[in-house]
Design a protein around this motif. Structure first.
Motif, short mmCIF file in Angstrom:
data_model
loop_
_atom_site.label_atom_id
_atom_site.label_comp_id
_atom_site.label_asym_id
_atom_site.label_seq_id
_atom_site.Cartn_x
_atom_site.Cartn_y
_atom_site.Cartn_z
N TYR A 52 1.28 -0.76 -0.10
CA TYR A 52 0.06 0.20 -0.06
C TYR A 52 0.83 1.41 0.39
N TYR A 70 1.78 1.80 -3.57
CA TYR A 70 0.96 2.36 -4.08
C TYR A 70 0.65 3.49 -4.04
N THR A 71 1.01 3.87 -2.69
CA THR A 71 0.44 5.31 -2.48
C THR A 71 0.93 6.70 -3.48
N ILE A 84 3.46 5.96 -5.75
CA ILE A 84 3.14 5.54 -7.23
C ILE A 84 2.01 6.85 -7.58
N ASP A 85 0.56 6.82 -6.98
CA ASP A 85 0.25 7.57 -7.18
C ASP A 85 0.65 9.00 -6.72
N ILE A 86 0.75 9.20 -5.47
CA ILE A 86 0.77 11.10 -5.28
C ILE A 86 2.33 11.19 -6.11
N SER A 103 2.54 10.46 -9.92
CA SER A 103 2.02 10.56 -10.80
C SER A 103 1.58 12.30 -11.18
N HIS A 104 0.79 12.57 -9.92
CA HIS A 104 -0.24 13.39 -9.99
C HIS A 104 0.87 14.63 -9.39
N THR A 118 6.32 15.51 -4.44
CA THR A 118 6.04 13.80 -4.07
C THR A 118 5.93 13.84 -2.42
#
Length: 76
Positions: free
Chosen positions: A30, A33-34, A36-38, A40-41, A48
């Motif tokens: 998790y 995943y968090t 990578i998600d952060i 990407s934005h 980041t």
């Protein structure tokens, strides 16, 4: 019912059973995943890291609370 999922070594909770290892792997997955998600934005490295550190602290807090309540050699 006594749950023996973790053992405490200093301030770190290490898995002592299969369920403990599953929780550790889920927490790490998790966190990745968090991140990578952060990422990407985000627009910069500092953006980041600033946003990820807060999420990592929350993941660590939940892991520590689970470890605290399910540690094997807790003295009552």
């Amino acid at each position: 019912m006594k749950l023996n999922w973790f053992t405490r070594k200093g301030i770190i909770y290490l898995p002592a059973s299969v369920i403990g290892w599953v929780i550790l792997v889920l927490a790490a997955a998790y966190a990745i995943y968090t991140f990578i998600d952060i990422d990407s934005h985000s627009h910069s490295v500092s953006d980041t890291l600033i946003n990820f550190v807060f999420n990592l602290l929350l993941i660590g807090l939940v892991y520590t609370v689970i470890g605290y309540f399910t540690e094997a050699n807790k003295t009552a």
